[in-house]
Design an enzyme around this catalytic site. Sequence first.
Site, PDB file in Angstrom:
ATOM      1  N   ASN A 165       0.778  -1.189  -0.095  1.00  0.00           N
ATOM      2  CA  ASN A 165      -0.204   0.065   0.129  1.00  0.00           C
ATOM      3  C   ASN A 165       0.850   1.430   0.041  1.00  0.00           C
ATOM      4  OD1 ASN A 165       0.744  -0.580   2.628  1.00  0.00           O
ATOM      5  ND2 ASN A 165      -1.198   0.312   3.557  1.00  0.00           N
ATOM      6  N   GLU A 261       5.732  -4.014  11.812  1.00  0.00           N
ATOM      7  CA  GLU A 261       4.309  -2.977  11.676  1.00  0.00           C
ATOM      8  C   GLU A 261       3.629  -3.961  11.066  1.00  0.00           C
ATOM      9  OE1 GLU A 261       6.681   0.813  10.359  1.00  0.00           O
ATOM     10  OE2 GLU A 261       5.225   0.111   8.878  1.00  0.00           O
ATOM     11  N   CYS A 295      -3.145   0.690   7.060  1.00  0.00           N
ATOM     12  CA  CYS A 295      -3.059   0.246   8.348  1.00  0.00           C
ATOM     13  C   CYS A 295      -3.587   0.950   9.278  1.00  0.00           C
ATOM     14  CB  CYS A 295      -1.577  -0.101   8.928  1.00  0.00           C
ATOM     15  SG  CYS A 295      -0.656   1.459   8.942  1.00  0.00           S
TER      16      CYS A 295
HETATM   17  P1  NAP Z   1       1.532  -8.888   3.322  1.00  0.00           P
HETATM   18  O1  NAP Z   1       0.494  -9.713   2.510  1.00  0.00           O
HETATM   19  O2  NAP Z   1       1.628  -9.489   4.782  1.00  0.00           O
HETATM   20  O3  NAP Z   1       2.806  -8.885   2.541  1.00  0.00           O
HETATM   21  C1  NAP Z   1       3.895  -7.959   3.197  1.00  0.00           C
HETATM   22  C2  NAP Z   1       5.188  -8.340   2.554  1.00  0.00           C
HETATM   23  O4  NAP Z   1       5.466  -9.618   3.143  1.00  0.00           O
HETATM   24  C3  NAP Z   1       5.260  -8.294   0.913  1.00  0.00           C
HETATM   25  O5  NAP Z   1       6.349  -7.853   0.671  1.00  0.00           O
HETATM   26  C4  NAP Z   1       5.080  -9.968   1.002  1.00  0.00           C
HETATM   27  O6  NAP Z   1       5.851 -10.249  -0.358  1.00  0.00           O
HETATM   28  C5  NAP Z   1       5.966 -10.388   2.122  1.00  0.00           C
HETATM   29  N1  NAP Z   1       5.944 -11.702   2.245  1.00  0.00           N
HETATM   30  C6  NAP Z   1       4.885 -12.705   2.129  1.00  0.00           C
HETATM   31  N2  NAP Z   1       5.117 -13.626   2.725  1.00  0.00           N
HETATM   32  C7  NAP Z   1       6.240 -13.748   3.058  1.00  0.00           C
HETATM   33  C8  NAP Z   1       7.165 -14.567   3.725  1.00  0.00           C
HETATM   34  N3  NAP Z   1       6.920 -15.973   4.062  1.00  0.00           N
HETATM   35  N4  NAP Z   1       8.612 -14.112   4.136  1.00  0.00           N
HETATM   36  C9  NAP Z   1       8.845 -13.033   4.039  1.00  0.00           C
HETATM   37  N5  NAP Z   1       8.073 -12.060   3.368  1.00  0.00           N
HETATM   38  C10 NAP Z   1       6.910 -12.353   2.757  1.00  0.00           C
HETATM   39  O7  NAP Z   1       0.663  -7.680   3.589  1.00  0.00           O
HETATM   40  P2  NAP Z   1       0.170  -6.578   2.464  1.00  0.00           P
HETATM   41  O8  NAP Z   1      -0.894  -7.325   2.011  1.00  0.00           O
HETATM   42  O9  NAP Z   1       1.308  -6.039   1.365  1.00  0.00           O
HETATM   43  O10 NAP Z   1      -0.076  -5.360   3.129  1.00  0.00           O
HETATM   44  C11 NAP Z   1      -1.311  -5.387   4.027  1.00  0.00           C
HETATM   45  C12 NAP Z   1      -1.252  -5.497   5.342  1.00  0.00           C
HETATM   46  O11 NAP Z   1      -0.294  -4.588   6.025  1.00  0.00           O
HETATM   47  C13 NAP Z   1      -2.340  -4.933   6.227  1.00  0.00           C
HETATM   48  O12 NAP Z   1      -2.705  -5.990   7.138  1.00  0.00           O
HETATM   49  C14 NAP Z   1      -1.896  -3.721   6.945  1.00  0.00           C
HETATM   50  O13 NAP Z   1      -2.461  -3.423   8.166  1.00  0.00           O
HETATM   51  C15 NAP Z   1      -0.216  -4.021   7.054  1.00  0.00           C
HETATM   52  N6  NAP Z   1       0.290  -2.830   7.246  1.00  0.00           N
HETATM   53  C16 NAP Z   1       0.657  -2.508   8.198  1.00  0.00           C
HETATM   54  C17 NAP Z   1       1.418  -1.262   8.464  1.00  0.00           C
HETATM   55  C18 NAP Z   1       1.977  -0.403   9.853  1.00  0.00           C
HETATM   56  O14 NAP Z   1       2.637   0.283   9.752  1.00  0.00           O
HETATM   57  N7  NAP Z   1       1.252  -1.273  11.020  1.00  0.00           N
HETATM   58  C19 NAP Z   1       1.496  -0.353   7.230  1.00  0.00           C
HETATM   59  C20 NAP Z   1       1.068  -0.745   6.061  1.00  0.00           C
HETATM   60  C21 NAP Z   1       0.503  -1.950   6.017  1.00  0.00           C
HETATM   61  P3  NAP Z   1       4.750 -10.757  -1.753  1.00  0.00           P
HETATM   62  O15 NAP Z   1       3.940  -9.500  -1.884  1.00  0.00           O
HETATM   63  O16 NAP Z   1       5.677 -11.137  -2.756  1.00  0.00           O
HETATM   64  O17 NAP Z   1       3.749 -11.706  -1.065  1.00  0.00           O
HETATM   65  O1  G3H Z   2      -0.562   1.682   5.966  1.00  0.00           O
HETATM   66  C1  G3H Z   2       0.038   1.992   6.790  1.00  0.00           C
HETATM   67  C2  G3H Z   2       0.677   3.427   6.692  1.00  0.00           C
HETATM   68  O2  G3H Z   2       1.663   3.507   7.790  1.00  0.00           O
HETATM   69  C3  G3H Z   2      -0.408   4.515   7.288  1.00  0.00           C
HETATM   70  O3  G3H Z   2       0.170   5.703   6.740  1.00  0.00           O
HETATM   71  O4  G3H Z   2      -1.602   6.784   7.975  1.00  0.00           O
HETATM   72  O5  G3H Z   2      -0.050   8.138   6.437  1.00  0.00           O
HETATM   73  O6  G3H Z   2      -1.893   6.567   5.685  1.00  0.00           O
HETATM   74  P1  G3H Z   2      -1.046   6.682   6.764  1.00  0.00           P
END
Ligand code: NAP
Ligand code: G3H
Length: 490
Positions: A165, A261, A295
């Site tokens: 994202n 995160e 997030c």
């Molecule tokens: P995701 O599916 O968990 O993927 C995140 C990253 O992990 C991607 O680069 C993915 O690569 C990689 N990945 C997947 N499986 C892995 C493994 N076994 N080992 C190492 N890396 C692996 O998350 P997303 O769909 O990209 O993002 C959405 C989620 O992120 C939401 O739950 C959101 O809340 C969270 N998020 C949290 C924050 C925060 O700051 N707290 C910020 C942004 C997003 P691939 O794409 O190749 O699978």
């Molecule tokens: O998706 C997670 C990002 O850390 C959120 O950043 O609050 O600036 O959209 P934002």
Amino acid sequence: MRMFQNLCGADKTYCNLYDGGWVKPSSGAYIEILSPVDGSLVGRVPAMSREDVDRAVANSKETLQSWAEAPIYERAQVFYRAADLLEEHAEEIGHVLTMEIAKDKKSAVYEVQRTADFLRYTADAGKGIAGEAISGDNFPGGSKNKISYVSRVPLGTVLAISPFNYPINLSVSKIAPALIGGNTVLLKPATQGSISALYLARVMQEAGLPRGVLNTITGRGSEIGDYIVTHPGVNFINFTGSTEVGRHISKLSAMVPLMLELGGKDAAIVLPDADMDFTADNIISGAYAYSGQRCTAVKRILAQDDVADQLVPRLLSRIVKLQVGDPRDNAVIVPLINTKAADFVMSLIDDAVAKGATVLTGGTRNGDLIQPTLIDHVTTDMRLAWEEPFGPVLPILRVKDMQDAIDIANHSEYGLQSSVFTNNIHDAFFVAGQLEVGTVQINSKTERGPDHFPFLGVKASGMGTQGVKYAIEAMTRPKAVVFNLDMKSH
Ligand code: NAP
Ligand code: G3H
């Protein structure tokens, strides 16, 4: 100038940054990245093999010492140049973001500009990294003849894994503090988002980052993820993504320090004396920007009946004004990142409806685009009360009183952020003190920035603290050298 023109031969084919140049995958295998906007081909990225990963790690080790020894002032100069380049190419990179992850044009360009600011701020903060000298006589039995000289040194090679994202901003939020602290970095971006991240790597290369200091790894996490996170050459893992993958990585990464995160279920607690129009404005932009794929999106409203009754018409009148459709036209409600994500969001809506919730607006989809959805009378037996949709769906949970709101907020497995809307400063601080989250926003939507604030999740929302200063601290360690001035033998 088009930044990637002729770098990898064929049009729309991308390479990985390795040892200062652009390399193709040894297997010749590529992954096609299709646009969630219109299904068109955005490009092809290498599906790196284990051998390619080994080479990237080895290369980052070769350059570690020279980068760690480079004066911080020189490291900072690279960041200033990169920031200028990002701004110069903000429109071009913004367009790539829009096509690759369906982020509206304005927010995409803003993400690039925000990242330029992040780089400059980190360069400035890096120049402030300082050690300390501690005299032995501060501790009982100690002596002034013992002095500990404490400096901060890098951890080694940092593996940065970023989510779809924010492929630019959430890559730099890891890369920049790691690099300014003298680490080398391997960047593994989300596959859908990797072209945007490769543009970022191109900017860092063009800005003069020495060869091998930043290498990129593309390939599906499900295929090479486990191999990378367990690679013995990795000294720190800085991950942003789902709680599910974060948990998985934390189980695998024995003895390797982690920053996580993860997901959230941020609540907006609205108290009876809140300014309802102001609150509705904040909740709408907090919940629906980028179709809720943040997030920090507002992911539930907790309010008493009379408050909910006042909020509902205000929310509905604002939802009808949200632009729905094409991110190239600056629509706020855009197609979700993929069909699996849209199916998941619909399953949460269906479950709530089946258990008696009322859809006030939305609840329908057109392909992967889900209409902005407001659902009232969501109760704690429904999945929507607890699960993170990562889509444009906002549930209202009607609570008995302020304490009930706090209890429901805290019952969540997540603990990223929450908001409290009120004009009573005492209630604001009381609620803020009770909430089990990294950050409480008083009278504002939940949000990450400004990026120098500490940003962290508790419980299933993460581990460790982001934010420029905190991230530099996390990715460096103290190194103590003790001067023993008294050379007389005892
Ligand atoms: P995701 O599916 O968990 O993927 C995140 C990253 O992990 C991607 O680069 C993915 O690569 C990689 N990945 C997947 N499986 C892995 C493994 N076994 N080992 C190492 N890396 C692996 O998350 P997303 O769909 O990209 O993002 C959405 C989620 O992120 C939401 O739950 C959101 O809340 C969270 N998020 C949290 C924050 C925060 O700051 N707290 C910020 C942004 C997003 P691939 O794409 O190749 O699978
Ligand atoms: O998706 C997670 C990002 O850390 C959120 O950043 O609050 O600036 O959209 P934002």
